[in-house]
Scaffold this motif. Structure first.
Motif, short mmCIF file in Angstrom:
data_model
loop_
_atom_site.label_atom_id
_atom_site.label_comp_id
_atom_site.label_asym_id
_atom_site.label_seq_id
_atom_site.Cartn_x
_atom_site.Cartn_y
_atom_site.Cartn_z
N UNK A 1 -1.38 1.13 -12.13
CA UNK A 1 -1.18 1.05 -10.68
C UNK A 1 -2.51 1.16 -9.95
N UNK A 2 -3.34 2.11 -10.36
CA UNK A 2 -4.63 2.30 -9.69
C UNK A 2 -5.47 1.03 -9.75
N UNK A 3 -5.56 0.44 -10.93
CA UNK A 3 -6.39 -0.77 -11.10
C UNK A 3 -5.82 -1.96 -10.34
N UNK A 4 -4.51 -1.92 -10.06
CA UNK A 4 -3.89 -3.00 -9.29
C UNK A 4 -4.07 -2.80 -7.79
N UNK A 5 -4.64 -1.67 -7.39
CA UNK A 5 -4.87 -1.41 -5.97
C UNK A 5 -3.82 -0.55 -5.31
N UNK A 6 -2.95 0.08 -6.11
CA UNK A 6 -1.95 0.99 -5.55
C UNK A 6 -2.62 2.32 -5.23
N UNK A 7 -2.48 2.86 -4.02
CA UNK A 7 -3.13 4.13 -3.69
C UNK A 7 -2.51 5.28 -4.50
N UNK B 1 0.83 -1.21 0.00
CA UNK B 1 0.00 0.00 0.00
C UNK B 1 0.86 1.26 0.00
N UNK B 2 1.83 1.27 -0.91
CA UNK B 2 2.70 2.43 -1.10
C UNK B 2 1.93 3.46 -1.94
N UNK B 3 1.69 4.62 -1.39
CA UNK B 3 0.97 5.63 -2.16
C UNK B 3 1.90 6.29 -3.17
N UNK B 4 1.31 6.68 -4.30
CA UNK B 4 2.06 7.30 -5.38
C UNK B 4 1.46 8.67 -5.69
N UNK B 5 2.33 9.66 -5.73
CA UNK B 5 1.98 11.05 -6.01
C UNK B 5 2.55 11.39 -7.39
N UNK B 6 1.82 11.08 -8.49
CA UNK B 6 2.45 11.08 -9.83
C UNK B 6 2.71 12.46 -10.42
N UNK B 7 1.95 13.48 -10.03
CA UNK B 7 2.08 14.84 -10.60
C UNK B 7 2.21 14.79 -12.12
N UNK B 8 1.28 14.12 -12.77
CA UNK B 8 1.32 13.99 -14.23
C UNK B 8 1.23 15.34 -14.92
N UNK B 9 0.44 16.23 -14.35
CA UNK B 9 0.29 17.55 -14.95
C UNK B 9 1.62 18.27 -15.03
N UNK B 10 2.41 18.19 -13.97
CA UNK B 10 3.70 18.86 -13.95
C UNK B 10 4.65 18.26 -14.98
#
Length: 708
Positions: free
Chosen positions: A566-572, A497-506
């Motif tokens: 990642x989202x569909x795999x259950x990664x926060x 349950x490692x959360x990911x902060x992708x900042x795709x917009x940046x």
């Protein structure tokens, strides 16, 4: 006609710039405030023939611009010829020219070209420039009778004096300098210290929390200038907060609201929401009897969202207005000057600053030539632990580790932070892969490039320079998401349950070509002031030709795709910007939808997940009785069309109602909505008197007891 003029301009400038003449030189040193070391300089040479040459460079966090400018000014103080070459902060080529002959002005850069007929003084605004361009404007504005100057290609620059103070140099020289506020460029004022007299020019720039650029020999003046500047700026901010935050005193009912349920990602039936002293006291079916409400706001069937979270901000005193106007009521600050952030938190609590509620993450960096000069920059484990104690004692729930952090002490540092109750996240320190940082105890990773570098770096790969952007742009295009290493890594993220902060917009800048409006800004361009909209077309990365552009576009598209995987795999997944506050959070949500989430799931990420991964679910993240009244009224239906999240009509937070149209009007932003729902004051039901007389009451009650 324009092409011919621009064709001869380089020859004319070359001839003029090639002339040899006596010079006077002014040198500005750029000093990091946190590290108290030089990180750059600006050297200004003024030749007797009227030519000015400028060499400008600084490096922070392993990157920064390098620019060479040359220009001339006319009798009115504005530039008649200008040229700049070099590289921008992220390596894109800077090559821009401007000329004005009589009433005809022409300009060309890597992203645009244009011409215009003008009359009277007009200042050209380069896309990339040194502080000396501001110095030219300072001089020209003093000649303008109304303190205003037309800008080219468009806009108006204004300037006013806020303060003056006498300063002393290292050699004992004294002079009086003035604090100027310039408005009309960007979305916040710019503050400059200028010399005084008939021909004022730039003396220095104070950038609290980052650094200062002062004439060499006058560095000792920085503290007093910073103190005076902060006081003047604070008065401007206090006035803005008083004007734009409308207090909701007494009981307020928001009627006919369709509440977004962030747990279920659904919209409920129309309800009435009761708010008192900044908290939600009750939620009733729409039309339920109301008992003595002081204020009524009719949501008129609008969807009402919990306040949005931006989990990757770097707050400053002016970004709050942008966040609040876009429904962002909570921001996780992911790196700041510690003293500045503490002061901003105090100012917000006192109602002197229009700002969201900030959840601070403590910034921790190691010493190197690439160091970012925020938070604490440490050398060893003892210093790391001392920094963690400082953060923990001030209630920071999270620690952010940066690129130059010493990998040898990473595991022990993370363990110590965990022992102090803090989550740990960050960039991946140089020499490590993401998996190794996770093995050391990371709870979260910032940025999609830091995640995907896991598959490309070796122990000797330098990721503190532009490689951390170039490598993913070059290599993700060929990365097989179905390969075992990738699948195993995603499974690990989900299991832990490692959360990911992708900042795709940046990170959309990775595939932007000069002249094109970058994807996150397309929906904003027509609403922004001209100079801001113009900047959206300037490329950031150095991209050589169509073949490389296609590759970078493919890599970026796969980065977005990977977030969906990642989202569909259950990664926060959490939603953060690291870009223009507020507006690009909406763009981040649109990219989450592009990655495969439904609009309602994207909203859930920016509300429920925001609260979960800032440990604030007890009072934020959903609209329910007992929680903070962070309420965003939206036109349209963002659960079906995510672009409707931009249509924020009103925001309630910290006991105030805020109208985005008022903020946008003050900043020159075209509104995203029409008429906003107004507060209707209910008629008073009874006359009440404040105060009390407990002493007299105690006497009569005591007397009564004697006669029982």
């Amino acid at each position: 006609m324009l092409t011919k003029r621009l064709a001869v301009l380089p020859l004319a400038l070359a001839a003029a710039f090639g002339a040899q003449a006596a010079t006077t030189t002014t040198k500005y040193l750029i000093i990091s405030e946190n590290a108290n070391k030089q990180i750059g300089q600006q050297i200004v040479e003024r030749l007797d023939d009227g030519l000015t040459k400028v060499s400008f460079s600084y490096k922070d966090n392993g990157r920064g611009p390098d620019l060479e400018e040359q220009f001339r000014v006319g009798a009115d103080g504005t530039m008649t010829e200008y040229a700049v070459k070099g590289n921008s902060t992220f390596g894109s080529v800077v090559d821009e020219k401007f000329s004005r002959k009589g009433d005809q002005a022409a300009w060309k850069s890597t992203s645009e070209q244009g011409e215009k007929t003008v009359s009277g003084p007009a200042a050209y605004l380069p896309l990339n420039s040194s502080f000396e361009v501001a110095s030219v404007a300072i001089t020209a504005l003093t000649k303008a009778p109304d303190g205003k100057l037309a800008l080219l290609p468009s806009g108006t620059l204004s300037q006013r004096v806020l303060d003056s103070v006498e300063v002393t140099s290292a050699t004992g020289q004294k002079q009086t300098v003035s604090l100027l506020a310039q408005t009309g460029v960007g979305l916040s004022p710019s503050f400059y210290w200028a010399t005084t007299g008939a021909q004022p020019r730039l003396f220095g720039v104070i950038m609290p929390g980052f650094g200062n650029a002062l004439e060499e020999g006058w560095q000792s003046a920085a503290p007093v200038l910073g103190q005076r500047q902060k006081a003047a700026e604070q008065q401007m901010l206090t006035d803005a907060a008083a004007k734009l935050q409308h207090p909701l005193t007494g009981l307020t009912v928001v009627r006919n609201a369709r509440i977004f349920d962030s747990e279920k990602a659904t919209v409920g039936q129309s309800s009435d929401i009761y708010v008192l002293r900044g908290r939600i006291t009750s939620i009733q079916p729409a039309g339920s009897p109301t008992r003595d409400a002081d204020n009524v706001i009719d949501a008129a069937g609008r969807i009402v969202l919990p306040g949005l979270f931006d989990l990757h901000g770097h707050v400053d005193r002016w970004s709050g207005a942008l966040n609040m106007s876009t429904g962002v009521t909570s921001v996780r600050d992911m790196g700041n000057d510690n003293a500045q952030l503490q002061a901003m938190l105090d100012e917000t609590a006192a109602g002197k600053l229009l700002a969201p509620q900030v959840v601070p993450a403590g910034f921790l960096e190691g010493e190197s030539p690439y160091s970012a000069n925020n938070g604490f920059v440490i050398k060893d484990l003892k210093e790391a632990k001392d920094a963690i104690d400082w953060y923990a004692q001030r209630g920071y729930p999270q620690l952010k580790i940066y690129n130059s952090f010493p990998k040898a002490i990473l595991k022990d540092t993370v363990a110590y932070a965990h022992s102090r109750g803090m989550r740990v996240s960050g960039h991946i320190p140089a020499g490590l892969r993401a998996q190794e940082a996770l093995d050391a105890g990371y709870d979260e990773i910032q940025h999609i490039n830091q995640v995907l570098l896991n598959f490309f770096v070796k122990p000797d790969t330098e990721t503190r320079n532009l490689n951390r952007f170039v490598l993913p742009a070059e290599k993700v295009a060929d990365l097989d998401f179905n390969s075992k290493p990738v699948k195993d890594f995603v499974a690990y993220l989900a299991k832990k349950q490692i959360s990911i902060d992708p900042t795709m917009s940046a990170f959309a800048f990775l595939k932007q070509r000069d002249g094109d409006v970058n994807e996150p800004y397309v929906a904003l361009e027509s609403h922004m002031p001209p100079d801001v909209a113009r900047s959206f077309k300037a490329g950031t990365m150095k991209i050589d030709g169509d073949v490389q552009l296609k590759r970078y576009e493919k890599s970026y598209a796969k980065m977005v795709q990977f977030v969906g995987i990642m989202y569909k795999a259950g990664v926060p997944i959490v939603a953060g910007t690291d870009d223009i506050p507020g507006f690009t959070l909406h763009s981040e949500l649109a990219l989450l939808v592009k990655a495969g989430l439904t609009p309602a799931q994207a909203l859930q990420v920016a509300t429920r997940n925001g609260a979960r991964y800032t440990r604030t679910t007890n009072d934020r993240g959903s609209i329910s009785a007992g929680k903070l009244a962070d309420i965003v009224l939206v036109d349209g239906d963002p659960t079906k069309n995510i672009e409707d999240v931009r249509k924020v009509s009103a925001v309630i937070t910290r006991g105030y109602v805020i109208y985005p149209t008022e903020i946008h009007a003050a900043l020159g932003i075209a509104p995203f909505v029409g008429e906003a729902p107004k507060v209707i004051k209910a008629a008073p039901v009874a006359v009440t008197y404040g105060g009390g007389n407990e002493g007299a009451r105690a006497r009569i009650e005591a007397s009564a007891k004697k006669h029982e």
